[in-house]
Write a protein that holds these residues in place. Sequence first.
Motif, mmCIF file in Angstrom:
data_model
loop_
_atom_site.group_PDB
_atom_site.id
_atom_site.type_symbol
_atom_site.label_atom_id
_atom_site.label_comp_id
_atom_site.label_asym_id
_atom_site.label_seq_id
_atom_site.Cartn_x
_atom_site.Cartn_y
_atom_site.Cartn_z
ATOM 1 N N GLU A 102 0.797 -1.225 0.000
ATOM 2 C CA GLU A 102 0.000 0.000 0.000
ATOM 3 C C GLU A 102 0.831 1.277 0.000
ATOM 4 O O GLU A 102 0.309 2.351 -0.300
ATOM 5 N N LYS A 145 -4.716 6.351 6.916
ATOM 6 C CA LYS A 145 -4.558 5.214 6.014
ATOM 7 C C LYS A 145 -4.430 3.907 6.788
ATOM 8 O O LYS A 145 -5.019 2.888 6.414
ATOM 9 N N TYR A 149 -6.872 0.625 6.501
ATOM 10 C CA TYR A 149 -6.366 -0.701 6.156
ATOM 11 C C TYR A 149 -6.534 -1.712 7.287
ATOM 12 O O TYR A 149 -6.180 -2.889 7.138
#
Length: 342
Positions: A102, A145, A149
């Motif tokens: 990612e 983020k 995730y």
Amino acid sequence: VVCGSSNKFFCEQTHGDEKILRGLKTRSSIWVEPFTLSEVKKYFFQHWSLEEICLAHMMLGGVPYYLSQIDQKLGFIHAMNEALFLQKNIFQDEVDEILGLEFNNRGVKTVKTILSVLGQNGTTQDLIQKKTGLSAGGVSETLDKLIDYGLVFSKIPAHTRTTRNGAGVTYFMKDFFLNFYFQILAPLKQRISENAKGLLFPYACLASKKGYYIPNFSGNAFELLVRSVLEKPALSKTATIFKKMQLLDHDYEVSTYWDKTTQVDLIVEHAHDRISRLLECKWVSGPVDIDSLVTEVLAKNYTPPQGFTKKHFLCLSQNVSSTLKEKAEQQGITVLGLEDLF
């Protein structure tokens, strides 16, 4: 799930192209959930104790690829040592593999810096900035983020409002393996890289020869394990913890509470039955001092919402005798054991 546009491929590899979704614009998220504790026991560690299975889950999560690296025929100590604490094991570089999916190289470095300072007790965005020297914007964006995730989660005391800049929010590791890596494996990285045959686990990790308590890990990891069971009831609704806590459906919230004088591990509040279930999680090794634990649980200072009543629960990392359970029950505390999580 096969995606593509080659009719030849589908004819040769999937036994026909009759069920291809032709001409459709489709978009969907497919969640591949980790194995539950019961599934881990069934498919990987049928001959291990519940304590050993839970600890393996707390180290690696319910990820089949990770669990398949462990040879249960060796027994718990030797199996975990061989898989995690000998040189050239897959887990030393796994963090970069995970984060590299990612983030770019620079992003991976930033993420590892942030994750390394979360610790077992979590930390705030301000403290992360001070410890790492990263900018406020960079820290905030990266944390968002990591939450998206599912690698990190944020907590504020139950029924407390936070400010716009996130003051009062504490960030914790949510991913089991990353938590284990940064708390245990990373500090031992040099010793692991030099360990060809030695029994580094348990000598460098366990606190005593009598149990499986790992300082600066087991307590918070066990709380994370119990939270994961409660937050995904659809996956593990057969676990008896739901019955004993009288959770008949999914309409409840899992939170926590702390102030200057008290800390409540988990609070489970149901919207309809109006019960605030205060749950204390204890990973213990050796004999259980039930009187001391009862006193500690009852001392938790938490005021439920108006119209709610309180019930106390104590979840222990071992099976507790009926005598001790009855003794706690007399003072209004329901004791849960590891068998209730499976």
